[in-house]
Design an enzyme around this catalytic site. Structure first.
Site, PDB file in Angstrom:
ATOM      1  N   ASN A   1       0.843  -1.189   0.000  1.00  0.00           N
ATOM      2  CA  ASN A   1       0.000   0.000   0.000  1.00  0.00           C
ATOM      3  C   ASN A   1       0.881   1.242   0.000  1.00  0.00           C
ATOM      4  O   ASN A   1       2.108   1.147  -0.032  1.00  0.00           O
ATOM      5  CB  ASN A   1      -0.967  -0.007   1.190  1.00  0.00           C
ATOM      6  CG  ASN A   1      -0.244  -0.080   2.518  1.00  0.00           C
ATOM      7  OD1 ASN A   1       0.571   0.779   2.852  1.00  0.00           O
ATOM      8  ND2 ASN A   1      -0.541  -1.121   3.294  1.00  0.00           N
TER       9      ASN A   1
ATOM     10  N   LYS B   1     -13.513  -0.030  15.593  1.00  0.00           N
ATOM     11  CA  LYS B   1     -12.190  -0.608  15.839  1.00  0.00           C
ATOM     12  C   LYS B   1     -11.758  -0.391  17.283  1.00  0.00           C
ATOM     13  O   LYS B   1     -11.130  -1.268  17.895  1.00  0.00           O
ATOM     14  CB  LYS B   1     -11.166   0.026  14.890  1.00  0.00           C
ATOM     15  CG  LYS B   1     -11.307  -0.409  13.445  1.00  0.00           C
ATOM     16  CD  LYS B   1     -10.210   0.213  12.576  1.00  0.00           C
ATOM     17  CE  LYS B   1     -10.337  -0.242  11.131  1.00  0.00           C
ATOM     18  NZ  LYS B   1      -9.287   0.362  10.271  1.00  0.00           N
TER      19      LYS B   1
END
Length: 400
Positions: free
Chosen positions: A210, A339
């Site tokens: 990424n 999260k």
């Protein structure tokens, strides 16, 4: 006065932002610092030396070979006298000289001789700042320990809009104060930071990764070190110099990162997971380079990688503080809050990577800090400043 008894040597180079150095000199004097100004020949075209002499109450140095009133080698005397050496504005020219060790005038000679901390406040045209030579010079100086503040984005005197505007005198003063009066609120705290991307191997020449540059994680590690912490940095593959005074562990794949985190996470008081590990990895890795297919298509089967943050959360010990990051493109706050709960985090820093100034491989960030009790969104700011904001909040969580 916070800077009472401190000596600041201020280098002023030739740029329109030289006028801001006058206000900086005044601020430093009001804070109790003794200020000695060195001006380049070109700087004198923008501001008269008499202005700085009046503000600093000291003669301004401009000529390497001027006869001093008292006998001393002046560039050596100033280099030794400085508690901090500030260059504001710092043009592309002076940054290049510093990076190459060139000493051809009073300012470059003195800064080369000093052992004091150096702070540079760049100011130049956007194209000059973005030029690969200037960026490499800046990275070289950072790797040697030179501190930077700015440059900022905005409308420039040349008419361009972009990065290159010198930071405001108040911001430069704050950076000087941080160098001369550093906080040591994390002494004896063991901090573990992760940074950068991971690479998931496809074949001997290809991998999935990424766009993470590691800049945010490295900024956090360096800020924690400067505040007295014992820091371990676990880094994926990045193009950043190894930070001094930090135990740096290199990893490549998400599995590598998982293994290191499982072995180390419980040893640390504060764990900050700023890395961007891959969520998926190829089910099979080809032993040979994958060739183009006859039908023009290639099917890859990917499997999920270990959820490192969740695994660390399960091993969390009493008194330990866990901080995560959420790089999102939509529903930023909602995804980050999920999260926070699911991974047993104490705080999460959420950012929209599609927002200006907050994406990958830039020097700024826009984050929202979320805990169970509070949500705070900060404006766009340099990643080092974001790092200190994060550590301020983490320190408060540690003290509970």
């Amino acid at each position: 006065m916070p800077l009472e008894g401190k000596c600041v040597v201020l280098g002023v180079t030739g740029g329109i932002a030289a006028y801001k150095a006058c206000e900086l000199t005044s601020r430093l004097r009001k804070a109790g610092a003794e200020v000695f100004v060195i001006m380049t020949k070109n700087a004198c075209q923008f501001v008269a030396p008499l202005t700085f002499e009046t503000l600093s109450n000291h003669p301004v140095t401009t000529d390497t070979f001027a006869r001093p009133e008292t006998w001393e080698v002046e560039h050596i005397a100033l280099a030794k006298r400085a508690d901090v050496f500030v260059i504001a504005p710092a043009t592309a020219n002076i940054l290049a000289k510093m990076a190459c060790g060139i000493a051809d005038d009073m300012l470059s000679t003195t800064v080369l001789a000093t052992k004091a901390p150096i702070l540079a406040a760049p100011a130049m045209n956007t194209g000059m700042w973005e030029n690969v030579a200037t960026r490499q010079n800046a990275e070289t100086l950072k790797a040697r320990g030179v501190h930077f503040v700015g440059p900022e984005g905005g409308f420039l005197a040349c008419g361009d809009t972009g990065a290159g505007r010198m930071s405001e005198p108040g911001d430069i003063f704050a950076a000087i104060e941080k160098i001369l009066c550093p906080r040591r609120d994390l002494e004896h705290v063991r901090v573990l930071v992760t940074a950068g991307p991971t690479r998931e191997k496809l074949d001997p020449v290809r991998y999935i990764t990424n766009r993470s540059s590691g800049k945010m994680g490295y900024a956090i590690a360096e800020a924690a070190r400067d505040r007295g912490a014992r820091v371990t940095l676990i880094s994926g593959p990045v193009n950043l110099p190894k930070p001094q005074g930090i135990d740096c562990v290199k990893v490549n794949s998400t599995q590598d990162l998982y293994n290191e985190m499982m072995a180390r996470c419980q040893e640390h008081d504060l764990v900050i997971q700023a890395a961007a590990p891959a969520d998926f990895t190829p089910e099979k890795v080809s032993e040979q380079k994958i060739k183009k297919q006859g039908d023009g298509k290639l099917t890859l089967i990917l499997t999920q990688t270990p959820d490192i943050a969740k695994a660390v959360g399960k091993k969390k010990r009493p008194g330990q503080v866990l901080v995560g990051f959420a790089a999102e493109t939509e529903n930023v706050t909602e995804n980050a809050e999920s999260k926070l709960a699911n991974k047993n985090l104490d705080m999460i820093a959420a950012n929209d990577v599609t927002a200006a100034g907050a994406g990958f491989d830039v020097d700024t960030n826009v984050v929202t800090f979320i805990t169970k009790e509070k949500t705070e969104t900060l404006p766009c700011m340099p990643k080092r400043q974001v790092a200190d904001e994060l550590l301020d909040r983490a320190a408060r969580l540690l003290s509970r």
